[in-house]
Every structure is written in structure tokens, then in C-alpha cells.
Design an enzyme around this catalytic site. Structure first.
Site, PDB file in Angstrom:
ATOM      1  CG  ASN A  12      -1.666   1.228   1.473  1.00 15.10           C
ATOM      2  OD1 ASN A  12      -1.782   2.073   0.585  1.00 15.10           O
ATOM      3  ND2 ASN A  12      -2.217   1.376   2.681  1.00 15.10           N
ATOM      4  CD1 TRP A  13       3.304   0.991  -2.933  1.00 18.37           C
ATOM      5  CD2 TRP A  13       3.284   2.177  -4.835  1.00 18.37           C
ATOM      6  NE1 TRP A  13       3.906   0.232  -3.911  1.00 18.37           N
ATOM      7  CE2 TRP A  13       3.909   0.941  -5.086  1.00 18.37           C
ATOM      8  CE3 TRP A  13       3.149   3.091  -5.885  1.00 18.37           C
ATOM      9  CZ2 TRP A  13       4.397   0.595  -6.340  1.00 18.37           C
ATOM     10  CZ3 TRP A  13       3.638   2.752  -7.131  1.00 18.37           C
ATOM     11  CH2 TRP A  13       4.264   1.517  -7.354  1.00 18.37           C
ATOM     12  CE  LYS A  14      -0.103   3.352   4.819  1.00 14.63           C
ATOM     13  NZ  LYS A  14       0.054   3.484   6.256  1.00 14.63           N
ATOM     14  CG  HIS A  98      -5.777   2.056   5.351  1.00 12.41           C
ATOM     15  ND1 HIS A  98      -5.306   3.011   6.211  1.00 12.41           N
ATOM     16  CD2 HIS A  98      -4.777   1.144   5.200  1.00 12.41           C
ATOM     17  CE1 HIS A  98      -4.064   2.692   6.557  1.00 12.41           C
ATOM     18  NE2 HIS A  98      -3.719   1.572   5.957  1.00 12.41           N
ATOM     19  CD  GLU A 100      -2.774   5.610   6.856  1.00  9.28           C
ATOM     20  OE1 GLU A 100      -2.795   5.652   5.620  1.00  9.28           O
ATOM     21  OE2 GLU A 100      -1.826   5.103   7.499  1.00  9.28           O
ATOM     22  CD  GLU A 170      -3.451  -2.300   7.638  1.00  5.56           C
ATOM     23  OE1 GLU A 170      -2.387  -2.585   7.089  1.00  5.56           O
ATOM     24  OE2 GLU A 170      -4.059  -1.246   7.435  1.00  5.56           O
ATOM     25  N   GLY A 176       2.590   2.558  10.831  1.00  7.52           N
ATOM     26  CA  GLY A 176       3.513   3.672  10.618  1.00  7.52           C
ATOM     27  C   GLY A 176       4.229   4.112  11.889  1.00  7.52           C
ATOM     28  CB  SER A 216       5.415  -1.492  11.955  1.00  4.55           C
ATOM     29  OG  SER A 216       5.004  -0.158  12.197  1.00  4.55           O
ATOM     30  N   GLY A 237       2.852  -1.010   4.333  1.00  5.70           N
ATOM     31  CA  GLY A 237       2.844   0.414   3.986  1.00  5.70           C
ATOM     32  C   GLY A 237       4.259   0.892   3.713  1.00  5.70           C
ATOM     33  N   GLY A 238       4.853   1.528   4.708  1.00  3.82           N
ATOM     34  CA  GLY A 238       6.172   2.152   4.564  1.00  3.82           C
ATOM     35  C   GLY A 238       7.207   1.286   3.864  1.00  3.82           C
TER      36      GLY A 238
END
Ligand code: PGA
Length: 261
Positions: A12-14, A98, A100, A170, A176, A216, A237-238
Site C-alpha cells: 500500500n503506497w498510500k 483503511h 487512515e 491492522e 507507521g 510496521s 505500507g512504509g
């Protein structure tokens, strides 16, 4: 009996990656993909990079997903993107709910539910995210929170339809933050989710369900997490923004998978 499935690894590149950056990252993942054939890999770029990503992923084993969609199929909804547009852009998956989106854009379980149906209408497989806040965890409300997210977010979905759903657990406090849930902590929730799915959709559907962990995930914890019985893959993600770490996460999961065979 629940058998370990091949790893499902989604990146997931956000809100990251220009088109040239996306091109470089996709090329690196595609180049590595013959060595990762035991895994199902899904890249989830921002909307602006989807068409280019789809072109680069054509005739490769790597799949494409989007980060969100609107629940109507078309119309006067300035700024929104519809399921049929995502399918047209080459997406096979779409992330829904998600944390976010829930946290910053006020998405509720009822909205998630509408979006899941919109994804189905467009022939997209939803990746539905659930997870508790730190406050909920500390108050002992993790399981009840997730159960209600599942109950309301997936309301009205039959066992047949459910087969198309990918779930992602999640814990919000792990996203993150560098704080990964311990493998056993994640497994505890994953096992509970699978039990709940068995009650709702039957044992067989529950055993086939793909339940991802997100929060993470890194090369250093991928192996231990994937060793857990009910963890079928990751929503990264990251660490998905760099080819090297994303590929290494996938390799570690494949290693854990092969040891179970
Ligand atoms: P993270 O994000 O890997 O950067 O914690 C995971 C996610 O939000 O999907």
C-alpha cells in the site's frame, strides 16, 4: 483443518510516488517476481499512477489494486473515483476501510459496507481493513471492536460473495509507528477473526479466507509473523515504498511458507 496458504503480499503506497517513481519501483518488483512465484503480490499505487502501473504489469504475475473507491458507480461526485473506473484502469483489488480513511475521512462501517458492494459490482476484490485503537486495546475491547467492524462492514454478504473478500487486520497503534504487534499478539486476533468467519460463513469459507496482517511489517518481522497459523500475508505500507524491503518481506514469508509444506 486450516492449511497454510501461499503468502499474499500487498504493498500500500498510500500518498506516495510520482509516475516516474512508480515506474522504477514497479520495474524492480516485476524483475524480482520470477523468484517470488510462490507468493501472490499486489501493488496498490495512488490513483494517478494506476494506468501506468497497469501497463507495466500487463503479462506479469503482479496484480494491481487501488486504495479506495466511491460507492456509486458514476455521477456528480466531484473528486471521487468509481469501481468501474478502477476496473477499467486495470485493478483487480481495492482496499476498503483503511484505518487512515476511517480516522481522517470519517469512514464508518456503514460506508465500508456500501463500498464493498460497489467493489463487487465492478468485479473488484475488496481488501477490507479492520483494527483497534490503542485505547480500545488497553480497555480490553480489541475483539469486540473487530467483531463489530466485521459484522457491520460485511453486512449482507453471502458466503459465496465472501470468498472474494480479503481481510486485513491492522492494529491502528502499529501502523507507521514502528511498533509491530508481536507475532503471537497478531495471531491471537487473526485466530479470533477466523473463528468469527466460521460462525458467519461456515468452516470451509473461513479456512480459505485470506487474513492479512498490517502495521510496521518489515523484512525483520515477516518470517515470524508468517509462521503464525492464521496469518496469510501482509498489507505493507512504509516498507513497500522501496523495492528491496518489499521483496525481502516477500522472500521471508515464502521461506516461512516453504517450511510448513
Ligand atoms: P505501515 O502501514 O506498514 O507503514 O505500518 C501499513 C498500512 O497502513 O497498510
Amino acid at each position: 483443518m486450516h492449511h497454510k496458504k501461499p503468502p499474499f503480499i500487498a504493498g500500500n503506497w498510500k500518498m506516495h510516488m510520482t509516475i516516474p517513481e512508480a515506474r522504477a519501483l514497479i520495474s524492480a518488483v516485476v524483475k524480482a517476481s520470477p523468484g517470488l512465484s510462490e507468493a501472490e503480490i499486489v501493488l496498490v499505487p495512488p490513483f494517478t499512477a494506476l494506468a501506468e502501473a497497469s501497463r507495466l504489469l500487463l503479462d506479469t504475475p503482479v496484480q494491481l489494486g487501488a486504495q479506495n473507491l466511491f460507492y456509486e458507480d458514476k455521477g456528480a461526485f466531484t473528486g471521487e473515483v468509481a469501481g468501474p473506473m478502477l476496473a477499467d484502469a486495470g485493478c483487480r483489488y481495492v482496499v476498503i476501510g483503511h484505518s487512515e480513511r476511517r480516522q481522517y475521512f470519517g469512514e464508518t462501517d456503514a460506508l465500508v459496507n456500501k463500498k464493498v458492494f460497489a467493489a463487487f459490482r465492478a468485479g473488484l476484490k475488496p481488501i477490507v481493513c479492520v483494527g483497534e485503537t490503542l485505547e480500545e486495546r488497553e480497555a480490553g475491547r480489541t475483539i469486540s471492536r473487530i467483531e463489530s467492524q466485521l459484522r457491520n462492514g460485511l453486512a449482507g454478504i453471502t458466503a459465496d460473495r465472501f470468498a472474494e473478500v480479503v481481510l486485513a487486520y491492522e492494529p491502528i497503534w502499529a501502523i507507521g509507528t514502528g511498533k509491530t504487534a508481536a507475532a503471537s499478539q497478531a495471531e491471537e486476533v487473526h485466530a479470533r477473526i477466523r473463528e468469527k468467519l466460521a460462525e458467519n460463513y461456515g468452516k470451509e469459507a473461513a479456512s480459505y479466507a485470506i487474513i492479512l496482517y498490517g502495521g510496521s511489517v518489515k523484512p525483520a518481522n515477516s518470517y515470524a509473523l508468517f509462521r503464525e497459523k492464521n496469518i496469510d500475508g501482509f498489507l505493507v505500507g512504509g516498507a513497500s515504498l522501496e523495492a528491496e524491503s518489499f521483496i525481502q518481506i516477500t522472500k521471508e514469508a515464502i521461506k516461512a511458507y516453504k517450511e510448513e509444506q
